[in-house]
Motif scaffolding. Structure first.
Motif, mmCIF file in Angstrom:
data_model
loop_
_atom_site.group_PDB
_atom_site.id
_atom_site.type_symbol
_atom_site.label_atom_id
_atom_site.label_comp_id
_atom_site.label_asym_id
_atom_site.label_seq_id
_atom_site.Cartn_x
_atom_site.Cartn_y
_atom_site.Cartn_z
ATOM 1 N N SER A 343 46.940 45.101 43.002
ATOM 2 C CA SER A 343 46.260 43.853 43.332
ATOM 3 C C SER A 343 45.035 43.703 42.432
ATOM 4 O O SER A 343 44.574 44.669 41.812
ATOM 5 N N PRO A 344 44.483 42.488 42.344
ATOM 6 C CA PRO A 344 43.260 42.315 41.541
ATOM 7 C C PRO A 344 42.118 43.238 41.960
ATOM 8 O O PRO A 344 41.386 43.754 41.100
ATOM 9 N N LEU A 345 41.952 43.470 43.259
ATOM 10 C CA LEU A 345 40.890 44.351 43.720
ATOM 11 C C LEU A 345 41.105 45.774 43.235
ATOM 12 O O LEU A 345 40.182 46.442 42.756
ATOM 13 N N ARG A 346 42.341 46.242 43.342
ATOM 14 C CA ARG A 346 42.626 47.608 42.893
ATOM 15 C C ARG A 346 42.456 47.740 41.377
ATOM 16 O O ARG A 346 41.984 48.763 40.877
ATOM 17 N N ILE A 347 42.843 46.688 40.651
ATOM 18 C CA ILE A 347 42.651 46.690 39.191
ATOM 19 C C ILE A 347 41.173 46.781 38.861
ATOM 20 O O ILE A 347 40.756 47.536 37.973
ATOM 21 N N SER A 348 40.364 46.010 39.558
ATOM 22 C CA SER A 348 38.926 46.026 39.289
ATOM 23 C C SER A 348 38.332 47.397 39.572
ATOM 24 O O SER A 348 37.464 47.876 38.828
#
Length: 534
Positions: A343-348
């Motif tokens: 997810s975008p959060l995990r990528i960040s």
């Protein structure tokens, strides 16, 4: 992670086309990292390391070295304020990385395997635009002053970043991203102002803070972008049902980054002091005095060791730019297509983690290793490790493709460990800059050699994201080699770097004590032309 665009001024040739003189404004000259020659023509103080976030980085020259006195203290308040302004460019640049793939897919109604091409295109156009306008920002700063240009560029970045979150089509995304690139001249202005505020004795400290500020920006940008992207889905209890956040799912992230930029605008306008006048009253070379370099590009490239060091500079830059572009797409792509399905959060969070790991390697481990082994040895160790670092990515995907609970546990043990250890290859970014320092024939060739290196790296940055994300898209779409095509290509490219580091010139094969001896020589030499690398 990434290098700055070239900032060299106009070039004139003599009638024989054998000599070349480069007239560089002080801002542009200060934006070039001083290449400290390894020969006897100049002596210099060369710190062991500088921090880098997207690839090889450069430190500016000190334009006021002649007028400064050793006893002048570092104006820490001004330096810290400038470092805060420096945060904005990397925060704005990296904040979109966690969600840009999802955003282009939604705005363009793209198939999952096609999103990498457009995200890479957006990144490439930002860099190309930034490269084209840097010289103009430099000339404007010399004409109207550092502070007005700094404030204007920060305002532009804030507006462009805020607008990006409201884009609903891919052309709009490209337009606003290019607009952000146009106003990304703040990094050059900040570098020059720090150089003008520091002396030969204090600029190493000043530019260490500058480098750390850049890494903090790389750390914070993905965190803000990923945490606030698409809040209606990430935080449904708070944002679900609010039409604004459902219509513009990426506006919150962009607006928060823009708000950080506005704080930098206010602080810069109210508290940062103009520095251009500081050099206009001094004797000798001043801020309005262009530097003339009587060496031709052709002769410089033929100097011993210059060609191979420039090649290694470009090679490691290409590896850094390719990895930075591909990894967010790889992490966002589903596991069955060859990615990790994050997810975008995990990528960040992972982007922030790797940025932190790189900073630790550069700040904690590189200086003692370089002091003990020498620059070339560190570069060769990094060259040996680079292919393995690239090869771990498909291994991580293969672990997740098992779709078992045990596989997930193994993945979360392996991934952080291997990413943290593998981030040690970032030492090659600083190492290649030191090798470039050592190979410069003389002080008079410093700006020209630096301009060549920056031109090479910025040119690579302008096309490499689109190229390598397209290769990833081709591999994921066709499932050639299980979608691992890009990692095979990048592993082979890393092997090329392994080989090229074996041919580094002897100028960087220095005993550990040489740096300290050169430092003492520099302190004892009253030559006003002595330059320092901060």
């Amino acid at each position: 992670m990434a290098s700055d665009p070239p900032r060299n001024g106009g070039v004139t040739r003599d009638e024989d086309d054998d000599a070349i003189t480069t007239e560089t404004t002080p801002l542009l000259a200060a934006s070039l990292s001083p290449i400290v020659p390894g020969g006897q023509e100049a002596k210099a103080l060369v710190p062991s390391a500088s921090v880098s976030h997207s690839g090889p980085t450069s430190s500016p020259a000190h334009p006021a070295a002649n007028a400064d006195t050793p006893s002048k203290p570092l104006p820490k308040k001004q330096i810290l304020l400038l470092c805060y302004a420096r945060l904005i460019e990397p925060i704005a640049f990296f904040s979109i990385f966690p969600y840009v793939n999802q955003m282009v897919q939604e705005n363009g109604n793209l198939a999952e395997e096609d999103m990498g091409f457009y995200s890479g295109l957006i990144e490439s156009l930002f860099s190309l635009t930034q490269m084209l306008v840097m010289v103009l920002w430099g000339k404007a700063s010399d004409r109207v002053g550092r502070k007005p240009v700094l404030v204007a560029s920060l305002i532009g970045i804030a507006i462009a970043t805020a607008s990006f979150g409201f884009a609903k089509t891919i052309p709009q995304m490209i337009l606003f991203r290019c607009l952000a690139g146009v106003f990304a001249g703040s990094i050059v202005t900040v570098r020059t102002m720090i150089a003008e505020l520091s002396t030969r004795q204090t600029q190493a400290t000043a530019f260490t803070w500058f480098a750390v500020a850049g890494n903090i920006g790389i750390f914070v940008g993905p965190l803000v972008g990923g945490a606030l992207a698409d809040p209606a889905h990430q935080y449904p209890r708070v944002f679900k049902g609010i039409p604004f956040f459902e219509t513009f799912p990426y506006a919150l992230s962009s607006l928060v980054v823009a708000a950080i930029g506005v704080t930098a605008v206010v602080i810069s306008a109210l508290f940062i002091e103009e520095t251009l006048h500081r050099d206009s009253k001094g004797d000798g070379e001043t801020a309005s005095t262009p530097r003339i370099h009587p060496s031709s590009t052709r002769h410089l490239l033929r100097a011993p060791g210059v060609g191979i060091v420039l090649y290694n500079y470009g090679h490691v830059a290409l590896l850094a730019f390719a990895y930075t572009a591909v990894v967010p797409v790889f992490w966002a792509t589903s596991v069955d297509l060859g990615g990790l399905g994050f997810s975008p959060l995990r990528i960040s969070l992972l982007l922030a983690f790797t940025g932190l790991a790189q900073g630790i390697w550069l700040l904690v481990f590189f200086p003692p290793l370089q002091h003990r082994l020498g620059t070339n040895a560190v570069m060769r160790h990094c060259g040996t490790a680079y292919p393995f670092f690239m090869a771990i990515m498909p291994v991580l995907n293969a672990v997740l493709r098992r779709h078992t609970h045990a596989g997930d546990i193994v993945f979360w043990i392996l991934a952080p460990t291997l990413l943290a250890i593998g981030s040690g290859v970032s030492m090659s970014f600083t190492g290649v800059q030191l090798a470039l320092n050592d190979v410069s024939p003389s002080y008079e060739t410093l700006s020209m050699l630096n301009a060549l290196a920056l031109t090479l790296s910025s040119g690579l940055r302008s096309f490499s994201p689109a190229l390598f994300t397209s290769l990833f898209a081709i591999g994921a779409g066709s499932q050639f080699l299980n979608g691992y095509l890009i990692w095979i290509i990048m592993t082979l490219l890393a092997l090329g770097f392994t080989v090229s580091t074996r041919f580094l010139p002897e100028t960087s094969e220095k005993p550990p004590g040489n740096e300290e001896d050169r430092c003492e020589d520099s302190r004892g030499d009253g030559d006003p032309d002595t330059s320092a690398r901060g």
